[in-house]
Design a protein around this motif. Structure first.
Motif, PDB file in Angstrom:
ATOM      1  N   ILE A 301      16.949  87.713  80.527  1.00 30.39           N
ATOM      2  CA  ILE A 301      16.095  87.362  81.673  1.00 30.39           C
ATOM      3  C   ILE A 301      16.254  85.893  82.074  1.00 30.39           C
ATOM      4  O   ILE A 301      15.892  85.507  83.188  1.00 30.39           O
ATOM      5  N   LYS A 302      16.813  85.076  81.186  1.00 32.25           N
ATOM      6  CA  LYS A 302      16.969  83.660  81.515  1.00 32.25           C
ATOM      7  C   LYS A 302      17.810  83.444  82.774  1.00 32.25           C
ATOM      8  O   LYS A 302      17.455  82.609  83.623  1.00 32.25           O
ATOM      9  N   PRO A 303      18.943  84.180  82.985  1.00 34.71           N
ATOM     10  CA  PRO A 303      19.707  83.988  84.229  1.00 34.71           C
ATOM     11  C   PRO A 303      18.926  84.349  85.483  1.00 34.71           C
ATOM     12  O   PRO A 303      19.270  83.891  86.581  1.00 34.71           O
ATOM     13  N   VAL A 304      17.858  85.135  85.334  1.00 38.57           N
ATOM     14  CA  VAL A 304      17.068  85.525  86.511  1.00 38.57           C
ATOM     15  C   VAL A 304      16.230  84.347  87.003  1.00 38.57           C
ATOM     16  O   VAL A 304      16.264  83.992  88.183  1.00 38.57           O
ATOM     17  N   TYR A 305      15.461  83.716  86.090  1.00 40.24           N
ATOM     18  CA  TYR A 305      14.550  82.657  86.540  1.00 40.24           C
ATOM     19  C   TYR A 305      15.193  81.274  86.599  1.00 40.24           C
ATOM     20  O   TYR A 305      14.571  80.316  87.053  1.00 40.24           O
ATOM     21  N   THR A 306      16.451  81.165  86.129  1.00 41.74           N
ATOM     22  CA  THR A 306      17.173  79.891  86.268  1.00 41.74           C
ATOM     23  C   THR A 306      18.300  79.982  87.293  1.00 41.74           C
ATOM     24  O   THR A 306      19.132  79.081  87.377  1.00 41.74           O
ATOM     25  N   ALA A 307      18.324  81.051  88.070  1.00 45.28           N
ATOM     26  CA  ALA A 307      19.394  81.259  89.054  1.00 45.28           C
ATOM     27  C   ALA A 307      19.375  80.156  90.110  1.00 45.28           C
ATOM     28  O   ALA A 307      18.314  79.643  90.470  1.00 45.28           O
ATOM     29  N   PRO A 308      20.534  79.782  90.631  1.00 39.14           N
ATOM     30  CA  PRO A 308      20.598  78.709  91.639  1.00 39.14           C
ATOM     31  C   PRO A 308      20.073  79.127  93.007  1.00 39.14           C
ATOM     32  O   PRO A 308      19.797  78.270  93.851  1.00 39.14           O
ATOM     33  N   SER A 309      19.934  80.441  93.242  1.00 35.55           N
ATOM     34  CA  SER A 309      19.472  80.912  94.548  1.00 35.55           C
ATOM     35  C   SER A 309      18.840  82.292  94.378  1.00 35.55           C
ATOM     36  O   SER A 309      19.050  82.969  93.364  1.00 35.55           O
ATOM     37  N   PRO A 310      18.072  82.749  95.372  1.00 39.64           N
ATOM     38  CA  PRO A 310      17.488  84.095  95.288  1.00 39.64           C
ATOM     39  C   PRO A 310      18.532  85.193  95.175  1.00 39.64           C
ATOM     40  O   PRO A 310      18.320  86.188  94.469  1.00 39.64           O
ATOM     41  N   ASP A 311      19.667  85.047  95.863  1.00 40.35           N
ATOM     42  CA  ASP A 311      20.714  86.066  95.776  1.00 40.35           C
ATOM     43  C   ASP A 311      21.285  86.146  94.366  1.00 40.35           C
ATOM     44  O   ASP A 311      21.537  87.247  93.843  1.00 40.35           O
ATOM     45  N   ALA A 312      21.522  84.994  93.741  1.00 39.21           N
ATOM     46  CA  ALA A 312      22.032  84.985  92.372  1.00 39.21           C
ATOM     47  C   ALA A 312      21.002  85.589  91.411  1.00 39.21           C
ATOM     48  O   ALA A 312      21.363  86.276  90.445  1.00 39.21           O
ATOM     49  N   ALA A 313      19.722  85.351  91.666  1.00 41.19           N
ATOM     50  CA  ALA A 313      18.673  85.927  90.818  1.00 41.19           C
ATOM     51  C   ALA A 313      18.653  87.444  90.941  1.00 41.19           C
ATOM     52  O   ALA A 313      18.437  88.153  89.945  1.00 41.19           O
ATOM     53  N   LEU A 314      18.898  87.966  92.148  1.00 38.53           N
ATOM     54  CA  LEU A 314      18.911  89.416  92.347  1.00 38.53           C
ATOM     55  C   LEU A 314      20.071  90.060  91.593  1.00 38.53           C
ATOM     56  O   LEU A 314      19.918  91.141  91.005  1.00 38.53           O
ATOM     57  N   ILE A 315      21.220  89.401  91.589  1.00 34.75           N
ATOM     58  CA  ILE A 315      22.360  89.913  90.827  1.00 34.75           C
ATOM     59  C   ILE A 315      22.024  89.950  89.336  1.00 34.75           C
ATOM     60  O   ILE A 315      22.326  90.934  88.630  1.00 34.75           O
ATOM     61  N   ALA A 316      21.385  88.886  88.839  1.00 33.16           N
ATOM     62  CA  ALA A 316      20.996  88.838  87.427  1.00 33.16           C
ATOM     63  C   ALA A 316      19.961  89.916  87.112  1.00 33.16           C
ATOM     64  O   ALA A 316      19.980  90.508  86.021  1.00 33.16           O
ATOM     65  N   LEU A 317      19.071  90.210  88.055  1.00 34.99           N
ATOM     66  CA  LEU A 317      18.073  91.260  87.843  1.00 34.99           C
ATOM     67  C   LEU A 317      18.750  92.629  87.783  1.00 34.99           C
ATOM     68  O   LEU A 317      18.352  93.490  86.970  1.00 34.99           O
ATOM     69  N   ASP A 318      19.764  92.864  88.625  1.00 32.77           N
ATOM     70  CA  ASP A 318      20.493  94.134  88.591  1.00 32.77           C
ATOM     71  C   ASP A 318      21.162  94.336  87.232  1.00 32.77           C
ATOM     72  O   ASP A 318      21.163  95.459  86.689  1.00 32.77           O
ATOM     73  N   GLU A 319      21.710  93.261  86.675  1.00 25.73           N
ATOM     74  CA  GLU A 319      22.332  93.359  85.351  1.00 25.73           C
ATOM     75  C   GLU A 319      21.282  93.634  84.274  1.00 25.73           C
ATOM     76  O   GLU A 319      21.531  94.419  83.338  1.00 25.73           O
ATOM     77  N   LEU A 320      20.125  93.019  84.400  1.00 26.69           N
ATOM     78  CA  LEU A 320      19.037  93.275  83.461  1.00 26.69           C
ATOM     79  C   LEU A 320      18.595  94.727  83.541  1.00 26.69           C
ATOM     80  O   LEU A 320      18.361  95.388  82.514  1.00 26.69           O
ATOM     81  N   GLU A 321      18.467  95.234  84.772  1.00 27.73           N
ATOM     82  CA  GLU A 321      18.033  96.617  84.961  1.00 27.73           C
ATOM     83  C   GLU A 321      19.056  97.600  84.403  1.00 27.73           C
ATOM     84  O   GLU A 321      18.696  98.597  83.760  1.00 27.73           O
ATOM     85  N   GLU A 322      20.336  97.351  84.627  1.00 28.96           N
ATOM     86  CA  GLU A 322      21.372  98.252  84.140  1.00 28.96           C
ATOM     87  C   GLU A 322      21.350  98.366  82.614  1.00 28.96           C
ATOM     88  O   GLU A 322      21.580  99.435  82.051  1.00 28.96           O
ATOM     89  N   LYS A 323      21.027  97.252  81.945  1.00 29.47           N
ATOM     90  CA  LYS A 323      21.060  97.244  80.480  1.00 29.47           C
ATOM     91  C   LYS A 323      19.786  97.811  79.866  1.00 29.47           C
ATOM     92  O   LYS A 323      19.835  98.502  78.836  1.00 29.47           O
ATOM     93  N   TRP A 324      18.622  97.544  80.487  1.00 31.30           N
ATOM     94  CA  TRP A 324      17.350  97.857  79.816  1.00 31.30           C
ATOM     95  C   TRP A 324      16.500  98.905  80.540  1.00 31.30           C
ATOM     96  O   TRP A 324      15.399  99.210  80.083  1.00 31.30           O
ATOM     97  N   ARG A 325      16.981  99.494  81.629  1.00 28.22           N
ATOM     98  CA  ARG A 325      16.143 100.388  82.416  1.00 28.22           C
ATOM     99  C   ARG A 325      15.677 101.609  81.626  1.00 28.22           C
ATOM    100  O   ARG A 325      14.518 102.007  81.699  1.00 28.22           O
ATOM    101  N   LYS A 326      16.568 102.201  80.844  1.00 28.05           N
ATOM    102  CA  LYS A 326      16.208 103.411  80.116  1.00 28.05           C
ATOM    103  C   LYS A 326      15.190 103.136  79.013  1.00 28.05           C
ATOM    104  O   LYS A 326      14.286 103.929  78.778  1.00 28.05           O
ATOM    105  N   LYS A 327      15.314 102.005  78.348  1.00 31.44           N
ATOM    106  CA  LYS A 327      14.441 101.704  77.212  1.00 31.44           C
ATOM    107  C   LYS A 327      13.133 101.050  77.647  1.00 31.44           C
ATOM    108  O   LYS A 327      12.070 101.341  77.085  1.00 31.44           O
ATOM    109  N   TYR A 328      13.205 100.168  78.657  1.00 29.41           N
ATOM    110  CA  TYR A 328      12.012  99.430  79.094  1.00 29.41           C
ATOM    111  C   TYR A 328      11.882  99.495  80.614  1.00 29.41           C
ATOM    112  O   TYR A 328      11.981  98.491  81.325  1.00 29.41           O
TER     113      TYR A 328
END
Length: 431
Positions: A301-328
Motif C-alpha cells: 500500500i505504500k506506493p499508493v499513498y506515496t505516488a507522485p500523482s493521482p494516476d500513479a496512485a490508481l495504478i498502484a491500487l490496481d496492483e494492490l487489488e490484483e494481489k489481495w482482492r480474493k483474500k481481503y
C-alpha cells in the motif's frame, strides 16, 4: 612590640552592611517569627504572618487615603466627620499561605471600599487560577478541595470550587460565538467521546475544529456537544455555525473519512476540497488484515499513498487489488470507497501534501482532551464536560513557543497555497 601592632587590627569590627528597606522588613519578620517560635513555611509559618501584615498594612493605607488623614490625626477644621471605627475580622484564602486571618479597618459612615481585598471577597485571585488549572487537568471538585486542604491547609469546599469554575461559563460562551476569519487555508475536524451522567451515564460526542489562517496561525475554532454517535448531519450544523461566524471560504477540510461528510461540506462551502486523513485510512486497512500479512500489505500500500500523482496512485491500487482482492476484498472496497477523498493531496506540491494528508494537527489536541477526560471518568452534566474541555483549550501553549513553531512550519506551505489558490486568496494581491 609586634603584639601592639597586630592586636588593634584583630579588634577592629567591620562596618555593618546596610540593608535595603525590603531586606530590613524581611529581617524584622524573620526575627519576629523566631521570637514566636514560628516556622518559616507551613500553614502557621512566617509566610502566613507576612501575608497578614502586608494585607493589613495595605488596607490601613487605603483607609488613610479614603479619610484623608492618619489615625488620630484628623484636622479640627475638616468638613467630614468620618473617622476610623475599629476593625472587623475576616478570613481570606491565599494560594501560598492558605487561610489568613486579617483585621479589616472600618469607618464610621461605612463608605470605605477596599481594593486589595474587596468586600465579600474571600479568595485572593491566584486561588481561582489554581482551581481552574486543576479542573482543566481533570481533577474533580472533591479532588481540588482535598488538594487545598493538604497543601495549603485551607478549607475550600466542593461548592466553592464549582462556583469558581462556573465563572468561566460566560467567558466560554463568548469564546464559542466570537467572529472568525473570512478565509482559512485548512480546517481540521474530529470528534471525541465523553461520558455524561444525565439520568444514566451515556457516551456523548464532542465535535472540535482547528483552523489555520492565511498567516499560518492555528486556532481552535470551537467545541460542540452532540448526541448519540458522530454523524455527518451534526457536522453540517457545526460547519453552518462556522459560516455564520464569518468563515466564507476554506481551501482544504481534513477529516477522518466519515460517510456523508463530503456532501455536507460542499453544501456549506462549494469550493472546499475534502481530504481524508491518510493515517486513518491506513489504520483502518490493517484492521481488515490478518496480523501475519501486515508486513506484506504494508509494502504494497505504500506506493499508493506515496505516488507522485493521482494516476500513479490508481495504478498502484490496481496492483494492490490484483494481489489481495480474493483474500481481503473488504480492504480493497475500503480504498475504493475513500478514493475520491483520498487523492486530492496527491495533486499538490510536496509542502501542501505534508501538511494536509492527516489530521495530526487535531489529534494532538484530542490527546490533551482525552487526558483530562480519563482523569474524570465521567461528568455530571454536559456543561461540566464543556467547561473542562474549554479550560484545557484555554491552557494550551502558555509560553507561545508551540504557536511560533507551528507558524514557522506553515510558512513554506502558505507560499504554495498563495500560488495555488491565488484567485481565492484574501486581499488585493495576486500570486
Amino acid at each position: 612590640m609586634t603584639s601592639d601592632v597586630v592586636s588593634p587590627r584583630k579588634s577592629e569590627s567591620k562596618p555593618a552592611r546596610e540593608l535595603s528597606p525590603e531586606q530590613a522588613a524581611a529581617a524584622a519578620m524573620v526575627a519576629e517569627a523566631k521570637a514566636r517560635g514560628l516556622a518559616l513555611t507551613g500553614p502557621d509559618g512566617l509566610l502566613k504572618l507576612f501575608t497578614k501584615n502586608v494585607l493589613e498594612t495595605a488596607l490601613n493605607e487605603e483607609m488613610t487615603e479614603h479619610l484623608g488623614h492618619e489615625k488620630n490625626r484628623a484636622a479640627p477644621e475638616r468638613d467630614s466627620t468620618n473617622v476610623r471605627n475599629g476593625t472587623r475580622p475576616k478570613t481570606v484564602i491565599s494560594d501560598a499561605a492558605g487561610e489568613v486571618e486579617i483585621d479589616v479597618p472600618r469607618d464610621r459612615e461605612s463608605t470605605f471600599e477596599p481594593h486589595i481585598v474587596k468586600k465579600r471577597q474571600r479568595r485572593l485571585t491566584d486561588v481561582d487560577e489554581i482551581v481552574l488549572s486543576l479542573y482543566a487537568k481533570g481533577m474533580t471538585t472533591g479532588d481540588i478541595s482535598a488538594h487545598f486542604a493538604e497543601i495549603y491547609g485551607a478549607s475550600v469546599s466542593k461548592e466553592t470550587v464549582s462556583r469558581i469554575t462556573d465563572k468561566v461559563v460566560a467567558e466560554m460562551n463568548e469564546w464559542a460565538n466570537r467572529p472568525l476569519d473570512a478565509v482559512y487555508a485548512a480546517v481540521f475536524i474530529d470528534a471525541i467521546v465523553v461520558k455524561v451522567r444525565d439520568g444514566q451515564v451515556a457516551n456523548r460526542p464532542v465535535y472540535a475544529a482547528i483552523g489555520v489562517t492565511v498567516d499560518g496561525h492555528k486556532d481552535v475554532l470551537g467545541l460542540w456537544m452532540g448526541a448519540g454517535g458522530e454523524g455527518a448531519k451534526f457536522w453540517m450544523s457545526v460547519l453552518i455555525d462556522l459560516k455564520n461566524r464569518g468563515v466564507a471560504d476554506v481551501f482544504f477540510l481534513v477529516c477522518d473519512g466519515l460517510k456523508g461528510l463530503p456532501e455536507v461540506v460542499t453544501n456549506v462551502w462549494s469550493q472546499t476540497i475534502v481530504q481524508t486523513c491518510v493515517i486513518h485510512l491506513i489504520r483502518n486497512t490493517f484492521r481488515l488484515v490478518a496480523r501475519q500479512d501486515w508486513d506484506a500489505v504494508k509494502q504494497d500500500i505504500k506506493p499508493v499513498y506515496t505516488a507522485p500523482s493521482p494516476d500513479a496512485a490508481l495504478i498502484a491500487l490496481d496492483e494492490l487489488e490484483e494481489k489481495w482482492r480474493k483474500k481481503y476484498g473488504a480492504m480493497i472496497r475500503l480504498w475504493h470507497n475513500a478514493w475520491e477523498e483520498f487523492i486530492p493531496f496527491l495533486g499538490y506540491d510536496i509542502e501542501i501534501r505534508r501538511m494536509i494528508c492527516s489530521t495530526n494537527a487535531i489529534e494532538s489536541l484530542n490527546a490533551r482532551y482525552r487526558r483530562a477526560i480519563r482523569a474524570r471518568g465521567h461528568f455530571p452534566t454536559e456543561q461540566a464536560a464543556m467547561k473542562c474541555l474549554y479550560l484545557v483549550t484555554r491552557s494550551l501553549d502558555p509560553t507561545g513557543t508551540g504557536r511560533a513553531r507551528w507558524t514557522m512550519r506553515w510558512k513554506p506551505v502558505l507560499n504554495a497555497f498563495a500560488i495555488t489558490f491565488g484567485d481565492r486568496w484574501p486581499g488585493a494581491e495576486t500570486y
